[in-house]
Design a protein around this motif. Sequence first.
Motif, short mmCIF file in Angstrom:
data_model
loop_
_atom_site.label_atom_id
_atom_site.label_comp_id
_atom_site.label_asym_id
_atom_site.label_seq_id
_atom_site.Cartn_x
_atom_site.Cartn_y
_atom_site.Cartn_z
N THR A 99 0.86 -1.18 0.03
CA THR A 99 -0.08 -0.13 0.10
C THR A 99 1.04 1.20 -0.05
O THR A 99 0.57 2.34 -0.62
N THR A 123 -4.11 -1.71 -6.13
CA THR A 123 -5.15 -2.61 -6.62
C THR A 123 -4.68 -3.95 -6.03
O THR A 123 -5.38 -4.70 -5.44
N TRP A 126 -5.47 -3.73 -2.37
CA TRP A 126 -6.82 -3.86 -1.81
C TRP A 126 -7.37 -5.39 -1.82
O TRP A 126 -7.98 -5.61 -1.09
N SER A 127 -6.81 -6.02 -2.96
CA SER A 127 -7.15 -7.54 -2.76
C SER A 127 -6.61 -8.30 -1.86
O SER A 127 -6.97 -9.14 -1.51
N ARG A 129 -6.10 -7.04 1.19
CA ARG A 129 -6.44 -6.53 2.44
C ARG A 129 -7.10 -7.54 3.26
O ARG A 129 -7.97 -8.45 2.96
N ARG A 131 -9.99 -8.96 5.24
CA ARG A 131 -11.42 -8.69 4.96
C ARG A 131 -12.39 -9.24 6.03
O ARG A 131 -12.02 -10.16 6.74
#
Length: 427
Positions: A99, A123, A126-127, A129, A131
């Motif tokens: 990040t 991107t 983000w994938s 991260r 959850r």
Amino acid sequence: MHTAAEESVQACPDCGTEIRVHGRFSAWCAACDWNVDPAPPEERPGRLARAQRAQARRYGERLLAELTAGGTLRPRRDASSVLAYALALAVHAVTVAVTGAGIGFLIRGWGGFGMVPGALFLTLAWSLRPRLTRLPTDVPVLRRADAPELFTLVDQVAVVVGTRGVDAIAVDSSINASVVTYGIGDRRLLTLGLPLWEILTPQQRIALLGHELGHYSNGDTRHRRVVATAYRSLFTWEYFFHPYPDVTLLTVTINVFYALPRWILLGLLLLLDRLTLRGAQRSEYLADRLAARAGSTEAAVELFDRLLVSRSAEVTLMREANASSVRGPRTRGDDDRADGLWERLAADLRSVPDHERERQRRASIRRGHSVDSTHPPTWLRQTALRIGPPVPPAVVSDAGRELRIGAELTTVRRTVARRILRDGYGD
């Protein structure tokens, strides 16, 4: 309706012992185990799953040996669990670094050339991260106001196992049950597979609830968010570096480039497995003990017997779904058939003869049957429950309560049944 006419007698081709043969089930010999496991071998799992199963069996056997020798089970925070947390934090630190790299590229810009790698890094981050689990949207979810009697039962079982109840109950079509923490905070979700719930007796249901809720009170690191989300991140990395199946010069070159990072990722997954597996195995045995405390030792042992014949339940549901699809467009009779699905399922399971149940027990020992690749083999868990004096139930249901819970689940039962008959089962 299955009758005695479906049974016959023949001699075992190996030892000559007289055996009973039932038209619906495999013929086998209890004296010499002829044909005890006639099904073809299951498809070989991947390398990671095979390693997980092997480790699970080894740890399960070691823990059972400790119990047999007079050892005790209790939650432990050992060096392996601490290292597992450290490794999980390192995995999340990589996500933070990715990040930061993305933000750095975007801020510096480098004349616009930094925008593309910056967007790619963000991107990717983000994938990767962590959850948070969310409530499911594709199955019925019950709150306390929807099923107060069921939630009261869950609360009573929770008190017995030393924890609190749940905030929501999802009901799906699986032959399984699970618990998870969802959203922000310590909100809890219990997922009940309705086919499993319907084939259990009241005390077996209490044992099932005791086992699932027991995971909240025994310190299983796999159920903690830091480690669980690190697993998801590592599997996401592994997906990105998965080899391409097509054989071209470009894909072969990429696969060669991917080989080293993919092996590193698989190694990290195996290491995290090894660090957490012993604790997870201990957690399952502890949860089984809590299941026995809540519903009785007898009910907890019988619960595993029901899981061993779950394949019969799957066959029944697939047969019902196939029959529904053959009839074609939806008719009024489909609602009646959906309303009676669970009664037919329970009747089919009750009709499984004792010698078929025994065959499946013996076959499960040969195959090392377990709920999944991380659980101890089922027969080891049953053996562990039988060590020591039997435990009476701390929570007992009665006919009135069962009727009230059944009434609360009426709409859910119809919804799940209709979905199985409409969409099929096991597809």
